[in-house]
Design a protein around this motif. Structure first.
Motif, short mmCIF file in Angstrom:
data_model
loop_
_atom_site.label_atom_id
_atom_site.label_comp_id
_atom_site.label_asym_id
_atom_site.label_seq_id
_atom_site.Cartn_x
_atom_site.Cartn_y
_atom_site.Cartn_z
N LYS A 159 0.86 -1.19 0.00
CA LYS A 159 0.00 0.00 0.00
C LYS A 159 0.89 1.23 0.00
CE LYS A 159 -0.59 -0.41 5.02
NZ LYS A 159 -1.58 -0.52 6.11
N GLN A 160 0.30 2.36 -0.30
CA GLN A 160 1.06 3.61 -0.32
C GLN A 160 1.33 4.08 1.12
OE1 GLN A 160 -1.93 5.66 -2.77
NE2 GLN A 160 -0.35 5.96 -4.32
N TRP A 161 2.55 3.98 1.62
CA TRP A 161 3.74 3.42 1.03
C TRP A 161 4.38 2.56 2.10
CZ3 TRP A 161 1.94 8.19 -0.33
CH2 TRP A 161 1.76 8.40 -1.72
N GLU A 192 -3.49 -2.70 -1.99
CA GLU A 192 -4.67 -2.03 -1.45
C GLU A 192 -5.02 -0.76 -2.21
OE1 GLU A 192 -4.29 -1.32 2.71
OE2 GLU A 192 -4.46 -3.44 3.25
N ASP A 193 -4.18 -0.35 -3.16
CA ASP A 193 -4.49 0.91 -3.85
C ASP A 193 -4.07 0.89 -5.32
OD1 ASP A 193 -1.64 1.25 -3.22
OD2 ASP A 193 -2.33 1.96 -1.27
N VAL A 194 -2.77 1.02 -5.60
CA VAL A 194 -2.31 1.15 -6.98
C VAL A 194 -1.38 -0.01 -7.34
CG1 VAL A 194 -2.52 3.66 -6.92
CG2 VAL A 194 -0.35 2.59 -6.26
N SER A 235 4.79 4.23 -7.61
CA SER A 235 3.44 4.15 -7.02
C SER A 235 3.02 5.45 -6.35
CB SER A 235 3.41 3.02 -5.98
OG SER A 235 4.45 3.18 -5.03
N GLY A 236 3.74 6.53 -6.61
CA GLY A 236 3.34 7.81 -6.05
C GLY A 236 4.52 8.54 -5.42
N THR A 237 4.22 9.64 -4.75
CA THR A 237 5.24 10.56 -4.26
C THR A 237 6.32 9.90 -3.41
OG1 THR A 237 3.56 12.30 -4.23
CG2 THR A 237 5.59 12.73 -3.01
N TYR A 238 5.92 9.07 -2.47
CA TYR A 238 6.88 8.51 -1.50
C TYR A 238 7.28 7.08 -1.84
CZ TYR A 238 5.46 12.57 1.28
OH TYR A 238 5.18 13.85 1.71
#
Length: 304
Positions: A159-161, A192-194, A235-238
């Motif tokens: 999950k993030q992150w 759970e998300d991306v 998967s995103g910023t972090y």
């Protein structure tokens, strides 16, 4: 003239031997360029990598040696600006230099696909077929235990992150992945998300984790030690903070750890992404672009 011809043939033979030997030597050396083989499956990838290095070195050295030979022994004399001899096309030569690359490409593609198939990596088709195609082994282990049933089953939640690992036998959760050595392991990968990527360089294993789908992934750790798990997908910023330790230990130590951790009360594990995000929103001056808030820090029995 005959002596010159024999000299050229001798030079060609010696050069071919030198290039071939050096290429095979580089292929053997390439095994030391990668992290230690910590999983049985890593042998497949290392053999493929060594093969590609050998082929690539042979082509590179062969072309380079030919260029240097031409420059040293067949260059025009000083102040000679005349045209070279007019040479018509050679059908046999053109067929050879077309057929060899085609054969080589198909050879590499076939070898690579065999490794891909034996590793049991599931790509985008996992969205449609969430089972291994007929005849495909799942993460083939180059050992006699390759066909054995997995002895350990672990749930992996991405999950993030953060990574969270759940051991159903003891109902234990952790942010550090513990594995028994020389035992087949089956992971049930969830997102759970991306889209996330399960990647352990020392194991040579990388599997995409697709949201809303469970993907089973098997392998066999063979070398005790501590390794690094990272998210191979943006998967995103972090996403760069989404890392975890992988501890491979003897089966006895592994079960001792499970028993010990099962007695721990769940607590909040430190999460770098959540900590950095909390720090950024308390700053009086807002910098950077808006981002998705990280998932809450995991609640686990063992925070690592």
């Amino acid at each position: 003239m005959m002596i010159r011809k024999l000299y050229n043939i001798f030079t060609l033979i010696i050069g071919a031997i030198a290039v071939t030997y050096t290429s095979f030597w580089l292929g053997e050396q390439s095994y030391s360029w990668l992290p230690p083989q910590a999983a049985a499956e890593s042998r497949l990838i290392d053999d493929l990598f060594s093969f590609l290095v050998t082929v690539g070195a042979f082509i590179f050295l062969g072309v380079t040696a030919t260029l240097f030979y031409s420059l040293l022994f067949h260059r025009a004399a000083q102040y000679d600006y005349s045209d070279g001899p007019h040479i018509e096309g050679n059908i046999a030569l053109e067929v050879v230099w077309t057929a060899i690359p085609i054969f080589l490409v198909f050879w590499i593609a076939n070898y690579s696909y065999q490794v891909y198939e034996q590793m049991g990596i599931q790509g985008p088709t996992a969205l449609v077929h969430l089972h291994n195609p007929m005849g495909m082994e799942s993460a083939y282990a180059a050992t006699e235990e390759a066909i054995a049933e997995p002895e350990e089953q672990i749930d992996v939640i991405a999950k993030q992150w953060a990574w969270v690992f759940h051991y159903p036998d003891k109902n234990v959760t952790s942010t550090e992945l513990h594995l028994p050595s020389d035992r087949r392991v089956k992971l049930a990968l969830h997102s759970e998300d991306v889209l996330h990527g399960f990647y352990i360089p020392a194991f040579r294993l990388k599997q995409d984790i697709i949201p809303n789908h469970k993907i089973d992934f098997e392998f066999t750790p063979i070398r005790e030690g501590k390794y690094s798990l990272t998210d191979s997908q943006y998967s995103g910023t972090y996403f760069a903070t989404m890392q975890a330790n992988v501890v491979v230990e003897s089966p006895e130590e592994y079960h001792k750890w499970l028993t010990k951790v099962a007695a721990h009360r769940p607590g909040t594990a430190y999460n770098q992404a959540a900590a950095e995000y909390a720090q950024s929103i308390t700053q009086p001056v807002k910098t950077g672009w808006p981002t998705v808030a990280p998932a809450p820090a995991p609640l686990v029995n063992y925070p690592g």
